[in-house]
Design a protein around this motif. Structure first.
Motif, short mmCIF file in Angstrom:
data_model
loop_
_atom_site.label_atom_id
_atom_site.label_comp_id
_atom_site.label_asym_id
_atom_site.label_seq_id
_atom_site.Cartn_x
_atom_site.Cartn_y
_atom_site.Cartn_z
N SER A 1 1.36 -1.12 -0.11
CA SER A 1 0.28 -0.29 -0.13
C SER A 1 0.94 1.71 0.31
N VAL A 2 1.68 1.25 0.49
CA VAL A 2 2.91 2.37 0.29
C VAL A 2 4.13 1.75 -1.11
N LEU A 3 4.77 1.06 -0.94
CA LEU A 3 5.14 1.15 -2.31
C LEU A 3 4.11 0.17 -3.20
N ASN A 4 4.59 0.33 -4.62
CA ASN A 4 4.10 -0.39 -5.93
C ASN A 4 4.64 -1.59 -5.72
N GLU A 5 4.11 -2.75 -5.65
CA GLU A 5 4.38 -4.26 -5.79
C GLU A 5 5.06 -4.15 -6.95
N SER A 6 5.27 -4.17 -7.86
CA SER A 6 6.49 -3.99 -9.09
C SER A 6 7.58 -3.47 -8.28
N ILE A 7 7.36 -1.91 -7.09
CA ILE A 7 9.12 -1.56 -6.54
C ILE A 7 9.21 -2.15 -5.57
N ILE B 1 15.52 -9.41 -2.10
CA ILE B 1 16.48 -10.11 -2.80
C ILE B 1 17.38 -9.37 -1.37
N TYR B 2 17.36 -8.64 -0.91
CA TYR B 2 18.37 -7.83 -0.41
C TYR B 2 18.73 -7.77 0.90
N GLU B 3 19.23 -6.37 2.11
CA GLU B 3 19.05 -6.54 3.40
C GLU B 3 17.93 -6.14 3.38
N PRO B 4 17.19 -6.31 4.48
CA PRO B 4 15.59 -5.92 4.57
C PRO B 4 16.18 -3.99 5.20
N TRP B 5 17.47 -3.61 5.56
CA TRP B 5 17.21 -1.98 6.27
C TRP B 5 17.11 -1.21 4.09
N ILE B 6 16.93 -1.74 2.25
CA ILE B 6 16.61 -1.58 1.83
C ILE B 6 15.25 -1.16 1.78
N LEU B 7 14.35 -2.36 1.68
CA LEU B 7 13.14 -2.10 1.45
C LEU B 7 12.77 -0.65 2.65
N THR B 8 13.09 -0.77 4.14
CA THR B 8 12.92 0.09 5.16
C THR B 8 12.85 1.35 5.08
N ASP B 9 14.49 1.99 3.86
CA ASP B 9 14.71 3.27 4.08
C ASP B 9 13.87 3.83 2.63
N THR B 10 13.53 2.69 1.81
CA THR B 10 13.09 2.65 0.94
C THR B 10 10.93 3.65 1.15
N VAL B 11 11.04 2.47 1.85
CA VAL B 11 9.37 2.48 2.86
C VAL B 11 9.31 3.97 2.89
N SER B 12 10.75 4.85 4.21
CA SER B 12 10.27 5.97 4.44
C SER B 12 10.43 7.00 4.12
N VAL B 13 11.00 7.16 2.38
CA VAL B 13 10.98 8.26 1.50
C VAL B 13 9.52 7.84 1.24
N PHE B 14 8.77 7.11 0.40
CA PHE B 14 7.58 7.16 0.40
C PHE B 14 6.97 7.74 1.36
N GLN B 15 6.59 7.21 2.55
CA GLN B 15 6.17 7.82 3.64
C GLN B 15 6.33 8.99 3.24
N TYR B 16 7.33 9.91 3.39
CA TYR B 16 7.77 11.37 3.26
C TYR B 16 7.11 12.59 2.51
N SER B 17 7.10 11.54 1.17
CA SER B 17 6.55 12.23 0.29
C SER B 17 4.98 12.09 0.19
N SER B 18 4.21 11.29 1.19
CA SER B 18 2.82 11.15 1.30
C SER B 18 2.48 12.41 2.34
N CYS B 19 3.18 12.83 3.01
CA CYS B 19 3.27 13.34 3.87
C CYS B 19 3.25 15.52 3.62
N GLY B 20 3.06 15.36 1.78
CA GLY B 20 3.38 16.07 1.08
C GLY B 20 4.40 17.18 1.53
N LEU B 21 5.22 16.40 1.68
CA LEU B 21 6.67 17.21 2.00
C LEU B 21 8.04 16.74 0.35
N ASP B 22 7.87 17.19 0.28
CA ASP B 22 9.11 17.14 -0.96
C ASP B 22 10.56 17.06 -0.99
#
Length: 323
Positions: free
Chosen positions: A130-136, A142-163
């Motif tokens: 729901s945060v990241l498109n499944e295709s992303i 396949i990487y360590e979990p930190w990759i997904l954690t930081d990617t989710v964080s960036v997308f969630q900041y954007s959802s708050c209207g902050l660029d």
């Protein structure tokens, strides 16, 4: 737990996402009015006894149009400075994408064939997609979990209207480039990458799971971010600290990590890497700048300059500040 902080290694995280989509004597410290936000000036003398100044601007890595224009005094000091310093040097930023590609390859090797997506519950996968498109999201498993954690964080900041393109760091770096100026770094590139990938695979997975638990109700995260942002705009140091503390307490409570003593130990070690060690090193860099003389303008995440174990605390410990 691993904090949702404005002090996070945000520039590195953004590039990560883009890949997939001597002594000195100090005489005073002046803190301007709150309309100048998180802005301080340290005046002293260099090794030859000449006046020496370091301007410190606590930044925010995301933003909107309300941040601008920056106060006139800040921009005047920025433009008139002899030396610019950011979290990462202009040279390291030029190397960033290539080094992150290497870090990704190394991360996939360390994962040893494990896939993060397979280790999430059905509910956690639902929240993730729901945060990241499944295709992303799926290729990042396949990487360590930190990759997904930081990617989710960036997308969630954007959802708050902050660029991120409107963050203060990016704004000042763009201004420096327009003038053909380079800047030094407070951190090395490898240090920032090491902070991002901190922890064992299992600890990183627990961080991701806790984040997804919190994002089941995204209003918690959004309220935390927006409260911090409003306090920053107001130049309210106590407000930023209060929002950071309350927000992280709520995140830990919601995720259940406040009841996990092993994870509490991980959290302490992570904060030591993210803030304490870096703040100590930054204080030594500031002392060096004062000793070398001239006007230095430093801009970096605001949470490094306020609260416990801040850069200012270490400036007192290393003898730079006398008050």
């Amino acid at each position: 737990m691993k904090k949702f902080r404005f002090g996070m290694i945000f520039v590195v995280a953004l590039v990560l996402v883009s890949l997939f989509t001597v002594s000195c004597k100090t005489t005073s410290v002046a803190i301007p009015e709150t309309e100048d936000r998180m802005y301080w000036k340290i005046e002293g003398t260099d090794s030859k006894g000449n006046p020496s100044t370091v301007h410190l601007l606590g930044t925010i890595h995301v933003g909107d149009e309300r941040l601008y224009p920056l106060p006139e005094q800040i921009m005047t000091d920025f433009e008139n400075s002899d030396r610019l310093v950011a979290e990462l040097s202009s040279e390291d930023l030029g190397r960033l994408q290539g080094e992150l590609v290497k870090a990704l390859l190394a991360s996939a090797m360390r994962a040893r064939g494990k896939n993060v997506i397979d280790q999430l519950s059905d509910k956690e996968r639902e929240i993730l997609f729901s945060v990241l498109n499944e295709s992303i999201a799926r290729p990042l498993g396949i990487y360590e979990p930190w990759i997904l954690t930081d990617t989710v964080s960036v997308f969630q900041y954007s959802s708050c209207g902050l660029d991120s393109s409107k963050g203060v760091d990016q704004y000042l770096m763009d201004k420096a480039r327009e003038k053909g100026r380079s800047w030094e770094g407070l951190d090395t590139l490898q240090l920032q990458i090491d902070v991002m990938q901190f922890g064992t695979y299992e600890e990183q997975l627990a961080v991701l799971k806790s984040m997804l638990t919190v994002l089941e109700d995204p209003t918690i995260f959004n309220l935390y971010i927006n409260t911090l942002y409003e306090a920053y705009i107001a130049g309210d140091i106590e407000g930023v600290l209060r929002a950071d503390e309350v927000g992280n307490d709520e995140v830990e409570k919601t995720s259940g990590m406040d009841k996990d003593p092993e994870f509490e130990e991980y959290s302490k070690k992570y904060d030591e890497q993210l803030l304490t060690k870096r703040n100590r090193a930054w204080a030594d860099k500031i002392k060096k700048c004062l000793n070398e003389g001239g006007e230095t303008f430093i801009f970096a995440g605001c949470l490094h300059f306020i609260g416990k174990d801040s850069v200012f605390e270490f400036l007192r410990k290393n003898g730079t500040l006398k008050n």
